[in-house]
Every structure is written in structure tokens, then in C-alpha cells.
Scaffold this motif. Sequence first.
Motif, PDB file in Angstrom:
ATOM      1  N   ASP A 131       0.788  -1.241   0.000  1.00  0.00           N
ATOM      2  CA  ASP A 131       0.000   0.000   0.000  1.00  0.00           C
ATOM      3  C   ASP A 131       0.819   1.289   0.000  1.00  0.00           C
ATOM      4  N   ASN A 132       2.137   1.158  -0.052  1.00  0.00           N
ATOM      5  CA  ASN A 132       2.936   2.389  -0.216  1.00  0.00           C
ATOM      6  C   ASN A 132       3.211   2.691  -1.693  1.00  0.00           C
ATOM      7  N   ILE A 133       2.621   1.901  -2.576  1.00  0.00           N
ATOM      8  CA  ILE A 133       2.851   2.135  -4.010  1.00  0.00           C
ATOM      9  C   ILE A 133       1.585   2.695  -4.657  1.00  0.00           C
ATOM     10  N   ASP A 134       1.760   3.780  -5.382  1.00  0.00           N
ATOM     11  CA  ASP A 134       0.651   4.416  -6.095  1.00  0.00           C
ATOM     12  C   ASP A 134       0.708   3.945  -7.559  1.00  0.00           C
ATOM     13  N   LEU A 135      -0.192   3.028  -7.906  1.00  0.00           N
ATOM     14  CA  LEU A 135      -0.125   2.441  -9.258  1.00  0.00           C
ATOM     15  C   LEU A 135      -0.516   3.429 -10.360  1.00  0.00           C
ATOM     16  N   GLY A 136      -1.250   4.488 -10.021  1.00  0.00           N
ATOM     17  CA  GLY A 136      -1.560   5.531 -11.009  1.00  0.00           C
ATOM     18  C   GLY A 136      -0.289   6.291 -11.374  1.00  0.00           C
ATOM     19  N   GLN A 137       0.433   6.664 -10.326  1.00  0.00           N
ATOM     20  CA  GLN A 137       1.687   7.393 -10.529  1.00  0.00           C
ATOM     21  C   GLN A 137       2.708   6.520 -11.269  1.00  0.00           C
ATOM     22  N   LEU A 138       2.766   5.278 -10.858  1.00  0.00           N
ATOM     23  CA  LEU A 138       3.730   4.355 -11.474  1.00  0.00           C
ATOM     24  C   LEU A 138       3.404   4.135 -12.956  1.00  0.00           C
ATOM     25  N   LEU A 139       2.115   4.162 -13.279  1.00  0.00           N
ATOM     26  CA  LEU A 139       1.696   3.978 -14.672  1.00  0.00           C
ATOM     27  C   LEU A 139       2.276   5.081 -15.559  1.00  0.00           C
ATOM     28  N   THR A 140       2.071   6.314 -15.128  1.00  0.00           N
ATOM     29  CA  THR A 140       2.544   7.420 -15.964  1.00  0.00           C
ATOM     30  C   THR A 140       4.058   7.595 -15.910  1.00  0.00           C
ATOM     31  N   ASP A 141       4.651   7.293 -14.757  1.00  0.00           N
ATOM     32  CA  ASP A 141       6.094   7.507 -14.618  1.00  0.00           C
ATOM     33  C   ASP A 141       6.938   6.409 -15.260  1.00  0.00           C
TER      34      ASP A 141
END
Length: 439
Positions: free
Chosen positions: A364-374
Motif C-alpha cells: 500500500d505504499n505504491i501508487d499504481l496511477g503514478q507508477l503507470l505514468t512515470d
Amino acid sequence: MKKLNFTVYENQYIIITKKSKNKSKNFFRSVDNMSKKRLASRVQRTAQSGLGNIFANGQTELISFAAGLPDTGSFPKAALKQAFDQVFDNDNGETLQYHDSLGLLPLREKLADRLTKQGTPTKTAELMLTQGAQQGIDLVARLVLNKGDGLVVEAPTYIGALANFDAYEPTYHEVNMEPDGMNITQLQKVLLQHDVKLVYTIPDYQNPTGAVMSLAKRQALLELANRYNFIILEDSPYRELCYNGHLLPTLRSMDTEGRVISLGSFSKILAPGLRLGWLNADAELFQDIVALKAGLDVETPNLIMQGVNTYLDTNNLDAHIQSINKVYQEKMTFMLQCLQRELPAGVTYTKPTGGFFIWLTVPDNIDLGQLLTDRMLPEGHVSYVPAKNLYPSKAVHNQARLNFTNPSLADIQTGIHRLSEILADTIASKRPSYAFSNK
Ligand SMILES: Cc1ncc(COP(=O)(O)O)c(C=O)c1O
């Protein structure tokens, strides 16, 4: 690898295709230039729904697990072409004429008969044709929701339903999904504290989790509807995409008080481009829904209804569904094997028995939305739907939806490998930029 061309508008993930590029740019520019004061308040929320476009094409390297698309090869193109040709060949002047808001009678009769044989007694007089299940959602929202009214949705739920409900400005109550359907204890708590008019559920192979609501929960939901006087919207476009196991009775078939409005669709079992679905409700609610449909789009396109009716006259729909289910079962099993082999420790996923989707949960410390774009898009050339927009509260960041029906087996293998590599690297490095943040 080449960098991909994608853009983020208001936290929406829009992969710009060659075709849509100019159109999208102009659309957003014109909205920006317009005084916001001239727009209805419903737009504020709807514009942030995230539905946007989650399509991947024009980019050869991108593997998309994002959009909920059927396998393009599954469409019975030749049979449909033949059926539509036949409609024109036998036209008595009615094919291109206006029809009525209920929809083509022989097609309604066939559907009512089919549903009845499948265990949901259905009267033709209480079944109408809609432009996809999506329009059914809109009709029910129109029927029930005034601004601020209580609406329960499963959390997470179908992004397109939220995009529609947002326009009616309800008060959302999220009820968490569990492996056997929505959390009924949580629903009870909501009902004790709030006036709820509508509960929206996808009981069969839920979008996005793939879960099936248990029989006990179906019974409990109906009992609560009777006790607390709410309407249930049963949205079940994946019901017939059953790969192993058996189907449970529909909520509509168990309803004794006329509280369930059910929706079905040809989108997943035939082709979504037809934009054809159906709605079934008891007479009292049904009459009002028909009146709303007349004011909305007058009727479902006559040509489409005629073409599909003729297709059903000359083809075996059940055999077609059986054949696509074989393909989908193979893809689902393969994606599950790839996930099991490739994913790093700490990542979990659902194991559905039908439908279109697998639901992924990362630490839960990973933001998959952010990771998608980054990283996932520009580096991994792989996409999914991040959880955020599938919850009205937009509070969950560490989950994502994977579609297995549209990509090829080869793309599933490569895409899951790329996705897993980036996840493993992210989990190992614990980069602060992916730390959960409530934005
Ligand atoms: C749960 C659910 N309801 C409704 C729809 C809309 O379907 P249709 O193409 O029939 O409008 C979808 C499409 O993905 C869906 O997943």
C-alpha cells in the motif's frame, strides 16, 4: 525502447491515438476557454471520472491490459454481415424508419424467452432494448436519483457507472468488495445510518474484481432491499462468460417485490459496436423507464435491432458464446500462470472463473496511477486501469485492473513480464515518489 506518446489530463490516463490527437486537444482547449460558470455543476465531477480514454493503439510497442475490450477476433463478422444484408434485401420500407421506445418486438420476445429458459422468468412486456447496458445505467439513475440522494456502489466498481452516476450528483456510500461479493455487514451499517435509494451491483464476474456474489449474499441483499425500501440495479453483462463453475440465480429471479431492475448486453457476447443491450423491470417501474427512454434518444437504432434479430434467427448464439468462452478461458488461465510465475512477493491478485478482469493489489505504499505514468507507460510500454477512479472516494491507490480478453497470448506473456519487472524494481527500491499520497 521508444518513448510513448501519452498525456495526463486532470489525472485521466489518455493515450493519444493518431486519430484522436487533434480532436482531444481541441476539446480540452475549448472547455478551458469557456467560462466554467456556464456549465452545469454535474460536469465538475463527471469531467474527473477518469473514463476518458484507456485505449491503446497506434503504438505498436504498447501492450494494453487497460480497456475492457473483447477479443477482436471473436466478432462473428461474416454472420453479422449476412444478417444485415438480409435485412436490407427483405426490407419492406420499415428498416430505416422510426420504430418505438420499447424496441423491436420479435427481438424482445427472443430475449425474454432466452432469459426465462436460463432461469429468470421474463415478460416481453417488461423488457426493453437499450443502447448498451450503459444506457440502462443512465435510465435507472434518471429514474431514481435526485441530487444528493443516497447511492450504494461496490468498491471498487465499474468506471463507466461512476461516470454516469456522477452526473446525477448523488451521495455515494462505498461498500467494499470481498471475494464473494459486497460486504453485507458494511452495507447494513450504511443502511442504519443513511437513507439509500439505490444499490448498484455487478453480481456476476464483477468489473473490476471478477468476483461472483454468493447465493447467501444475494438473499441478504434482497432482504435488506425489502426492509429498507431501496431499488437494486443488477448490471450483469458478463454473466454468460462463465469459464468454470456454475451460474447462481439472478437477483431479478429472486426478487419478490419488484425492486430489482436488471441489465444485459450484447457487447461482450456478440460485439460492443452494436451498442445493444436490454433492461428488465416490473411493470410499475418499467413504464416510467420507457417514458424516460423516449425523452432520451427516442429509441434504439432500428437497423441494429433488425440486424441482430436476423442474426439470432439464422445463428446459434449459445454455440457462439461457448466458442468465445473457450478462447477467454485459455487467456485467463494463461495470464494467471504468468502472474504466478512473474510477480514479485507482496503482490496479490484475484483468480476469477469468468468475465474479463483480474484485480491486482500491490503493497500500500505504491501508487499504481503514478507508477503507470512515470514508468509503466514510457518505459515498460504496458498499461492497466489504476484503482483510483474505480472508487468514488478516489482513496485507493495500490490496486489495478488487468484485462485478459483483448491481448493475444504472446502479448499477455510479454506484458506481464514487463509489468512484473517494474513492480519488482519499485518494491525493491522503495522509491519515495511512489509513496502513497492522497492526491
Ligand atoms: C459492468 C458493466 N456495465 C455496463 C457496461 C457497458 O456495457 P455496454 O457496452 O453494454 O453499454 C460495461 C462495459 O464494460 C460494464 O463492464
